[in-house]
Motif scaffolding. Structure first.
Motif, short mmCIF file in Angstrom:
data_model
loop_
_atom_site.label_atom_id
_atom_site.label_comp_id
_atom_site.label_asym_id
_atom_site.label_seq_id
_atom_site.Cartn_x
_atom_site.Cartn_y
_atom_site.Cartn_z
N GLN A 126 -17.34 -30.66 59.01
CA GLN A 126 -17.83 -31.58 60.01
C GLN A 126 -18.38 -30.65 60.92
N ASP A 150 -23.69 -40.64 65.02
CA ASP A 150 -23.96 -41.62 63.84
C ASP A 150 -24.38 -40.94 62.73
N MET A 151 -25.28 -39.67 62.71
CA MET A 151 -25.42 -39.22 61.69
C MET A 151 -24.55 -37.80 61.37
N VAL A 152 -23.66 -37.63 62.20
CA VAL A 152 -22.78 -36.84 61.51
C VAL A 152 -21.67 -37.75 60.88
N THR A 153 -21.20 -38.77 61.11
CA THR A 153 -20.35 -39.87 60.42
C THR A 153 -21.24 -39.95 59.09
N THR A 154 -22.53 -40.10 59.09
CA THR A 154 -23.14 -40.65 57.83
C THR A 154 -23.13 -39.35 57.11
N VAL A 156 -21.42 -36.67 56.84
CA VAL A 156 -20.12 -36.11 56.49
C VAL A 156 -19.41 -37.11 55.45
#
Lengths: 211, 211
Positions: A126, A150-154, A156
């Motif tokens: 992450q 939002d992109m890190v969430t998606t 990862v």
């Protein structure tokens, strides 16, 4: 072979045998006697190197962590866009999980054992995704209106999902799956004019990349 | 209470106690004596309802499967866009996993036990994502150039990732995380003019949705 070298080989063999046992039977059910037998050493030799099963698991995790850092470091070489490096890093992670039982087992152990205080492999990954997206933003290659968190969430979420789904069906870790994922994500992530410079299939790392 | 009703309640209590034990200790380490004690019944009563641990696990999975179908069916009501239904279904799945230990345990069991021949909960979820994306395509609300299979890969990967990451940190299953995911995905998925009609936060299902 010198004594020290032989000891290092035995230790490596035990780590690999432990990773195989953890991946096949889970941490709880894996047995030290099976691990020493599979490594071709006596239970006494195992205990010379590792005090207990937890120590073996810690060694598997440490080696997996080193492998993860290694593949991420490898894709950093060359002066390419951060979004391409992120794509390449994902391909490299999937390949590592496909090919290397120690890496695979290291990722799985994070959720099978009680949580320690050390950074888990998932958290390391992450951190890597976060860093590369921040780098893309500072390069100005991230599309406007894209929220980094939002992109890190998606990214990862999806890559950890591929890791877990890949345990039963390796297709989820194939080059095809990861390429499909980046075909889906790159047009959303890249600033105008940048998309044409990105390759969802990932750049091979056998020779230095030219950008 | 009639005898039949009492038996049904005991059975339900055993399924819930088993789900809690599986989620906490894993399938392999969960013990039948702890499950019967936690359900407040004798080991004999447990064996009257369930032959063994595998039978209990099958019951947990069957109930989780019914719950999954229930929440997906609930978000279908109203005549809204398929992409909104997909968004709502993801929120409903995350809420189910947050709130219901039987659903949570049912999803986990799929990867802890030897693979059976029955459809796993993950496969059911994948079928649901596939169906809703195909529906969006037939509605004409999917952006041009979007490969459905790439999107199925991405959405299933991410949601299964959230499920797994949410075991250690429930934040991964929060409304905020799922909303962030859809803020990331909807602009890539929706045809021009459709995005404004989509809500990444999901539509509440307490009253019929008006579209």
């Amino acid at each position: 072979m010198r004594k020290q070298e032989r000891a290092a080989r035995t230790r490596q063999g035990l780590i690999r045998a432990a990773a195989q046992a953890f991946a096949q039977r889970g941490y709880v059910q894996a047995r030290l006697t099976d691990i020493s037998a599979s490594a071709g050493v006596s239970p006494g030799a195992l205990h010379f190197h590792f005090e207990n099963k937890a120590a073996l698991a810690a060694a598997v995790e440490a080696e997996a962590s080193a492998a993860l850092r290694g593949v991420v470091r490898d894709v950093y070489h060359g002066r390419q866009l951060a979004l391409q490096t992120l794509t390449d890093a994902t391909h490299a992670l999937a390949e590592l999980l496909r090919e290397d039982v120690v890496a695979r087992s290291g990722f799985q152990l994070g959720c099978q054992r009680a949580l320690g205080t050390e950074l888990s492999l998932r958290q390391e990954w992450q951190g890597c995704v976060q860093h590369l997206l921040a780098l893309a933003a500072s390069e100005g290659t991230l599309a406007e209106g894209v929220a980094q968190q939002d992109m890190v969430t998606t990214i990862v979420g999806a890559t950890i999902g591929f890791e877990v789904l890949g345990r039963d069906n390796p297709e989820w870790l194939s080059r095809q799956t990861i390429t499909g994922f980046w075909r889906a994500m790159q047009p959303r992530l890249a600033a105008p004019g940048v998309l044409g410079r990105l390759d969802p299939e990932g750049r091979q790392q056998t020779e230095p990349s030219v950008c």
